[in-house]
Design a protein around this motif. Sequence first.
Motif, mmCIF file in Angstrom:
data_model
loop_
_atom_site.group_PDB
_atom_site.id
_atom_site.type_symbol
_atom_site.label_atom_id
_atom_site.label_comp_id
_atom_site.label_asym_id
_atom_site.label_seq_id
_atom_site.Cartn_x
_atom_site.Cartn_y
_atom_site.Cartn_z
ATOM 1 N N ASP A 1 1.309 -1.411 -0.594
ATOM 2 C CA ASP A 1 -0.151 -0.374 0.258
ATOM 3 C C ASP A 1 0.916 0.956 -0.179
ATOM 4 O OD1 ASP A 1 -2.230 -1.326 -0.120
ATOM 5 O OD2 ASP A 1 -2.388 -2.144 2.154
ATOM 6 N N MET A 2 2.026 1.013 0.051
ATOM 7 C CA MET A 2 3.144 2.382 -0.343
ATOM 8 C C MET A 2 2.836 3.358 -1.323
ATOM 9 S SD MET A 2 5.464 3.131 2.335
ATOM 10 C CE MET A 2 7.009 3.498 1.441
ATOM 11 N N VAL A 3 2.733 3.835 -2.235
ATOM 12 C CA VAL A 3 2.758 5.320 -3.162
ATOM 13 C C VAL A 3 4.280 5.031 -3.967
ATOM 14 C CG1 VAL A 3 2.878 7.628 -3.727
ATOM 15 C CG2 VAL A 3 1.480 7.075 -2.193
ATOM 16 N N SER A 4 4.474 4.559 -4.194
ATOM 17 C CA SER A 4 5.649 3.488 -5.185
ATOM 18 C C SER A 4 6.802 5.024 -5.241
ATOM 19 C CB SER A 4 5.279 3.367 -6.253
ATOM 20 O OG SER A 4 5.431 3.955 -7.296
ATOM 21 N N GLY A 5 6.377 5.810 -5.696
ATOM 22 C CA GLY A 5 7.508 7.250 -5.869
ATOM 23 C C GLY A 5 8.214 7.688 -4.228
ATOM 24 N N ASN A 6 7.733 6.635 -3.249
ATOM 25 C CA ASN A 6 7.785 6.918 -2.213
ATOM 26 C C ASN A 6 9.307 6.020 -1.060
ATOM 27 O OD1 ASN A 6 6.862 9.247 -1.900
ATOM 28 N ND2 ASN A 6 4.957 8.761 -0.618
ATOM 29 N N LEU A 7 9.138 4.866 -2.312
ATOM 30 C CA LEU A 7 10.072 3.729 -2.065
ATOM 31 C C LEU A 7 11.250 4.186 -2.405
ATOM 32 C CD1 LEU A 7 8.331 0.634 -3.786
ATOM 33 C CD2 LEU A 7 8.311 1.301 -1.653
ATOM 34 N N PRO A 8 12.060 3.356 -1.709
ATOM 35 C CA PRO A 8 13.924 3.693 -2.048
ATOM 36 C C PRO A 8 13.781 3.162 -3.031
ATOM 37 C CG PRO A 8 12.949 1.535 0.268
ATOM 38 C CD PRO A 8 12.031 2.279 -0.424
ATOM 39 N N TYR A 9 15.007 3.549 -4.311
ATOM 40 C CA TYR A 9 15.365 3.370 -5.273
ATOM 41 C C TYR A 9 15.737 1.681 -5.503
ATOM 42 C CZ TYR A 9 17.901 2.898 -9.546
ATOM 43 O OH TYR A 9 17.781 2.993 -11.281
ATOM 44 N N GLY A 10 15.249 0.440 -4.005
ATOM 45 C CA GLY A 10 15.882 -0.431 -4.628
ATOM 46 C C GLY A 10 14.776 -1.086 -4.798
ATOM 47 N N LYS A 11 13.816 -1.184 -3.891
ATOM 48 C CA LYS A 11 12.341 -1.594 -3.954
ATOM 49 C C LYS A 11 11.548 -0.941 -5.092
ATOM 50 C CE LYS A 11 11.214 -3.576 0.100
ATOM 51 N NZ LYS A 11 10.762 -2.541 1.827
ATOM 52 N N GLN A 12 12.150 -0.139 -5.744
ATOM 53 C CA GLN A 12 11.586 0.252 -7.174
ATOM 54 C C GLN A 12 11.614 -0.653 -8.359
ATOM 55 O OE1 GLN A 12 11.116 4.664 -7.918
ATOM 56 N NE2 GLN A 12 10.724 5.053 -5.580
ATOM 57 N N LYS A 13 13.537 -0.658 -8.225
ATOM 58 C CA LYS A 13 13.579 -1.695 -9.099
ATOM 59 C C LYS A 13 13.100 -3.165 -8.977
ATOM 60 C CE LYS A 13 16.530 -0.978 -12.183
ATOM 61 N NZ LYS A 13 18.355 -0.199 -12.891
ATOM 62 N N LYS A 14 13.056 -3.547 -8.229
ATOM 63 C CA LYS A 14 12.015 -4.833 -7.767
ATOM 64 C C LYS A 14 11.053 -4.327 -8.404
ATOM 65 C CE LYS A 14 13.430 -8.095 -4.189
ATOM 66 N NZ LYS A 14 13.279 -7.888 -2.740
#
Lengths: 264, 317
Positions: free
Chosen positions: A153-166
């Motif tokens: 349920d996190m807004v993806s723009g707020n994720l750390p870079y590594g998790k965005q890549k995943k």
Amino acid sequence: MLEIRNLSKSFQGLQVFSGIDLTVEDRPGEKSPLIGVIGPNGAGKTTLFNIFTGYAKADGGSVIFDGKELLGKKPHEIVRAGLTRTFQSTLAFRQLTVKENVLVAAYLHEDFSFLERFIYPLVSLKLTQKKTRDAQERAEKVLSMVGMLDDMDMVSGNLPYGKQKKLGIAMGLATEPKLLALDEPAAGLNPHETAETMELLQEINRGGTAVLVIEHNMKLIMTACERIYVLSGGRIIAEGLPQEIAKNERVIEVYLGKGMTAHA
Amino acid sequence: MKRTWTRITIAVALVLVVAFPFLTNAYILGIAQAMLLYFIYAMAMNLLMGYTGIRSFGQAGFWGVGAYVTGLMMNMHQYGILSLLGAMIIGAVLGLAVGMLSLRLQSVYFFITTLGVSEMLRVIAINWMPVTRGPMGLMVQPTSMGLFLGRFEYQTQVYLLSVLLAVLCFLGLRTLMRSHTGKILMSIRDSEPLADSVGVNPTAYKVFAFATAGAITALSGGLNAMAYRIVVPDFLSMQYTTIGLLMVLIGGSGELWGPLFGALIYVGFNEGLRSIGEFRLVIFALIMILVVMLFPKGLIGTLKQQTNKIKQRKQQT
Ligand SMILES: Nc1ncnc2c1ncn2[C@@H]1O[C@H](COP(=O)(O)OP(=O)(O)O)[C@@H](O)[C@H]1O
Ligand SMILES: [Mg+2]
């Protein structure tokens, strides 16, 4: 499965590459291929991906996927045919949650009709409930596979870079491709995340999905891939098993020689 | 608990809105009427700009066409509600046509096409004297809306119809944005190439959004023709596009309730500044620029941000 033949590309008269041949075999009943593409920065690896996924036009050559020509097709048509790619830097839909990101990809195989796409959504959610629930289940399955259920349920723009890549990989998976093409999935990741990504790619591959991966990290590509293509100076200068590539003199000269030895 | 209160507030507000014509005078009712129809317009613009990421610089084209279609239909056959349906159908068809022509192109061509079409329509409205009466403007004959509305005065009929239509548009768009199609529209807004890469055909969805917004914008224009009973070529001018864009920015782009507040504030300012006369628009524009600079996320967006901050602070302590 994928046969790239004699592909060439130039930008404003400047040749990026020519005569490129690359094959990802179909091996029914056997382990799916996991193939790497390496080459120095600016060699044209991303451009190659852009061409066979419909984001750029080729000057000449052909790209056959499952017996059909891909050149001239649009990106979303190519995904539908079973070939999905990820991006080096565009990772996720920034304002959507992690789950919504994966859902958008998971909707692909629900095959919504015209009414279900453009009329029912204005009236009631109940009319498409069955299909959207299906998609949700698949999205959650993918998220659990990549270990991101907790971030759902996190807004993806707020994720750390590594998790965005995943997340980018998870979205690719949610389209259930036959061939997943990844553009530098480990670039910018720390060693721990890189190792995780490598394991994830191998897991995806064991699940029966063919994987084609561009990577800068030599260690990752050498241990994970069964076969490697080296793109440099507008040509495929070498192709073969990781051990062969590591020993190939031209590769050492143009690629490893340029400060990359430390990684190898 | 919080949801119950929200529901009660909305229900009470809705009752007041419906009872409003019987509590006030014609002048004030005229202002409330404007707020309603601009609310509808802002919802259309929000669907485009806030949710799909399409910046239409020719939206006034739809607004004005809706006004003319409704005005002409009311004069011809005295169709009340049907004339609004006519406006919506023409708005949707125009949206489909312009969208299919230009949405697959780069945004600069889309910009030129939408602006060009609305300007072309304005020139037609000025010169097609026998139908539009040109710059003099088209007078609209009042006619009963039928249904249960027949017993009220004309102004009240149009007002109550506007309330009903505004609520229907709001509920329809709310449902849309919660649906799979809504999520796909927002994914296109966030990144079109990425949406394409997971199997979304961006052009199809953008054309859908553009046609839907076209219908809703035309509905708003139609209500304007109905309520104030005059349609002039100026309705097709850039000024009305700017109003739509500003309302969305003020209320909060991509926020469900944004258009309501955008419309309330725009119409409120517009009336408040009426005594200043010609300078009104300049002052209005300046105030709006200031508001947009101070609250880049719009009213609703900024409010959300602040409450989130307070919530986080509470959690920390
Ligand atoms: N859209 C474009 N227009 C002009 N030149 C481009 C474009 N995209 C890539 N290039 C050029 O093509 C070459 C290959 O780029 P790219 O495919 O991104 O390399 P790689 O992914 O291997 O680092 C580079 O020299 C780059 O500058
Ligand atoms: Mg690259």
